[in-house]
Design a protein around this motif. Structure first.
Motif, PDB file in Angstrom:
ATOM      1  N   ARG A 182       0.815  -1.215   0.000  1.00 33.46           N
ATOM      2  CA  ARG A 182       0.000   0.000   0.000  1.00 33.46           C
ATOM      3  C   ARG A 182       0.849   1.266   0.000  1.00 33.46           C
ATOM      4  O   ARG A 182       0.329   2.367   0.146  1.00 33.46           O
ATOM      5  N   PRO A 199      -5.891   1.703  -0.029  1.00 31.84           N
ATOM      6  CA  PRO A 199      -5.939   0.781  -1.178  1.00 31.84           C
ATOM      7  C   PRO A 199      -4.538   0.324  -1.557  1.00 31.84           C
ATOM      8  O   PRO A 199      -3.550   1.024  -1.334  1.00 31.84           O
ATOM      9  N   GLY A 240      -4.053  -1.886  -6.990  1.00 31.31           N
ATOM     10  CA  GLY A 240      -5.504  -1.939  -7.149  1.00 31.31           C
ATOM     11  C   GLY A 240      -6.144  -3.238  -6.732  1.00 31.31           C
ATOM     12  O   GLY A 240      -7.363  -3.417  -6.888  1.00 31.31           O
ATOM     13  N   SER A 289      -8.586  -6.634  -0.895  1.00 35.12           N
ATOM     14  CA  SER A 289      -8.026  -7.089   0.370  1.00 35.12           C
ATOM     15  C   SER A 289      -8.188  -8.586   0.503  1.00 35.12           C
ATOM     16  O   SER A 289      -9.032  -9.194  -0.145  1.00 35.12           O
TER      17      SER A 289
END
Length: 627
Positions: free
Chosen positions: A452, A493, A497, A500
């Motif tokens: 991230r 996020p 892309g 999770s």
């Protein structure tokens, strides 16, 4: 050469083991600069003169017959002999044995182990860097005789050794000894006879000992009238504009016992409520005993140029690598040790000197980042102790600190840089404490933060686990361990892309987690799907309450924590191994796999399986299924 009558009893003593090892290394090694021995002997002689001046405050009779301190060097070029004599405090028999037959300085054993472990060139550098005190004279002498008479004593003693494992000590007639003080006679090795040359000795003294606060005299022969070589003027009393960089470096080496260059020099005079002069040096390399728990600072206290003590704690412990002196006229010359510890004047001086040293480090960080980072690499682990200990300067020390991070390669970052580049929704400064930075970079707990683009401090010093507990925040952001509690990464996020892990979890995973909780209930506090794992299958973290994983280990190893809390095991729902295990319905296979996952998490955390035999048997059964 000193002679004694046969009636004088001679005592023979073996050197303490550490001394014998040190002498052996010096005699059987090649040193790039043997000149250091003369500086060491002159420094010892100057200390002896200063100690006498201090004792004479209470007992003036000690100096009454000869009030002017001096160090005299006598040359015997034809006979290959060099003599260094002082009229300082001198030594009694017991003091000679203690000073010349043992090494009481803490950390010496570790120092010698470093020399022995180093390559020849590195060992040479260590000797030159740290100095070896009196014993350095055996680098140039086949035999050393020391005749000493303590001020006020009616006895004189001769200490003699060839540096090969033992020494003799016996009384001598007062006629053969100095009126007070110490005379050291060096019988030079064949390849060291140049040290009896006047040109050589004058060069060394002016280069390395030109600013000791005791006049140095030199005589070409024992019968010649000595001439003054240095005037004993105190360097710290001069204006900074009148002192060269080389003079500062020479003085630094004399008081530090090291042979490097000072990385930073702080010289100032304070005026106002309290008046004092301070001269402090930040070394460019670590003192060999910097992390010895008994090590104290190397800052001397003078009152009106009279040496009082080197045990006044003029700097906080986290600045114990700084060496130097403070000279004040605000204290009485007969100040007692108890008064030193309780004196409000000393407390004010301590505060002022500490602030000036830290301010000088801040200026260095601003003006020359590369030079500051060299200082930080040597002393950062000690400076960070101040964040834990010094509430008053905590913010200043945190701003001064530098860290390796997960996002900055091998470079260093300040906390201000970290906060400036933090994610928009990021409310914490994330850190990972553990072993060396390379091990930390490979930690599975770091994967989700890296995915991230969240920067994590990599804290590899033991003190790191403590100061983050005492530092609630920096510029509004709290410190948070990534090995403790939930990661809360759903707010951020992934840079690629991706979804999770919890969003990708297959339906039957919940059944496997329930099964694993039942089997591991006595070893883990919980099992849950992880947002912090992207590559590894499993990891361990601490629960929200209590200590993070690294601090828990440190407390346990120190005997401060009897039982560690049960960790939380997190699993990567997207990992193919986890999915394959969850898809199996055979209980025996799932049980073996569950315990293997826990052991895998322990190994990734730097531990070992709780039961190595059971681990091997489970692994064997898994392999047999593949056969």
């Amino acid at each position: 050469m000193t002679t004694t009558t046969t009636e004088k009893p001679v005592e023979n003593h073996a050197f303490e083991a550490d001394v014998a090892r040190l002498l052996h290394m010096m005699v059987h090694s090649v040193y790039s600069d043997r000149d250091v021995f003369l500086r060491e002997l002159i420094s010892n002689a100057a200390d002896a003169c200063e100690k006498l001046r201090y004792e004479a405050i209470a007992n003036p009779a000690l100096m009454a017959s000869d009030p002017a301190s001096r160090i005299t060097i006598v040359l015997d070029e034809e006979g290959g002999r060099l003599v260094i004599e002082d009229n300082g405090i001198g030594m009694s028999r017991d003091e000679m044995i203690e000073a010349l037959g043992t090494i009481a300085r803490s950390g010496t054993r570790a120092f010698m182990e470093r020399i022995e472990a180093a390559k020849a060139g590195e060992g040479t550098q260590l000797i030159g860097q740290f100095g070896v005190g009196f014993y350095s004279c055996f680098m140039v002498a086949d035999r050393v005789d020391v005749v000493s008479r303590r001020a006020g004593s009616k006895d004189a003693w001769l200490w003699s050794s060839d540096g090969k494992g033992s020494y003799d000590i016996r009384p001598v007639d007062l006629a053969e000894a100095p009126a007070r003080g110490t005379r050291i006679s060096l019988y030079l090795m064949e390849d060291a006879r140049s040290y009896a040359s006047r040109w050589t000795v004058e060069r060394i003294v002016k280069e390395q000992s030109g600013h000791v606060p005791v006049p140095i005299l030199i005589a070409g022969t024992a019968d010649a009238e000595p001439s003054q070589l240095t005037d004993g003027s105190a360097l710290w009393t001069k204006s900074r504009n009148d002192i060269s960089k080389e003079e500062y470096a020479d003085f630094y080496r004399g008081i530090s016992g090291q042979y490097d260059e000072p990385a930073l020099t702080v010289h100032f005079r304070a005026e106002g409520r309290h008046e004092y002069t301070a001269l402090a040096f930040v070394p460019s390399s670590q003192p060999f005993d910097m992390f010895d728990p008994d090590r104290k600072g190397r800052t001397k206290l003078y009152v009106k140029r009279v040496f009082i003590t080197d045990d006044a704690e003029l700097l906080p412990r986290y600045l114990r690598f700084v060496c130097g002196l403070v000279d004040t006229a605000d204290l009485p010359l007969n100040v007692s040790r108890e008064m030193i510890q309780e004196s409000p004047i000393l407390a004010a001086i301590r505060k002022g000197v500490s602030s000036r040293v830290l301010s000088a480090l801040e200026k260095l960080a601003e003006s020359d980042g590369d030079a500051f980072l060299k200082v930080w690499e040597s002393f950062g682990a000690v400076i960070k102790e101040g964040i834990y200990e010094d509430f008053e300067r905590r913010e200043q020390l945190m701003a001064l600190s530098r860290f390796r991070t997960s996002a900055f390669g091998d470079g260093y970052r300040s906390l201000a840089d970290y906060v400036k580049d933090a994610k928009e929704a990021q409310s914490a400064i994330y850190y990972l404490a553990g072993g060396n930075p390379e091990q930390l970079k490979a930690s599975p707990q770091l994967e989700g933060f890296r995915a991230r683009g969240i920067e994590v401090l990599l804290l590899s010093d033991s003190i790191d686990s403590f100061w983050v507990m005492n530092a609630p925040e920096f510029e509004g952001k709290a410190f948070r361990s990534i090995t403790q509690g939930a990661a809360d990464l759903a707010l951020f996020p992934k840079t690629d892309g991706g979804a999770s892990a919890s969003a990708e979890a297959p339906a039957h995973l919940a059944d496997f987690i329930a099964f694993a909780k039942e089997k591991l209930g006595d070893q883990v506090a919980d099992i849950r799907v992880s947002d912090r794992l992207t590559e590894s299958a499993v990891c361990l973290v601490a629960s929200e309450q209590g200590y993070d994983r690294q601090l828990e280990r440190i407390l346990q190893s120190a005997g401060r924590l009897e039982t560690a809390a049960k960790p939380v095991m997190e699993i990567n729902a997207a990992h193919p191994v986890i999915r394959a295990i969850a898809a199996k319905t055979e209980p025996s296979f799932q049980e073996d796999a569950t315990f293997l996952l826990l052991d895998q998490a322990r190994i990734l955390d730097g531990d070992k399986p709780a039961d190595p035999r059971a681990f091997a048997e489970r692994l064997q059964r898994i392999f047999e299924r593949l056969a």
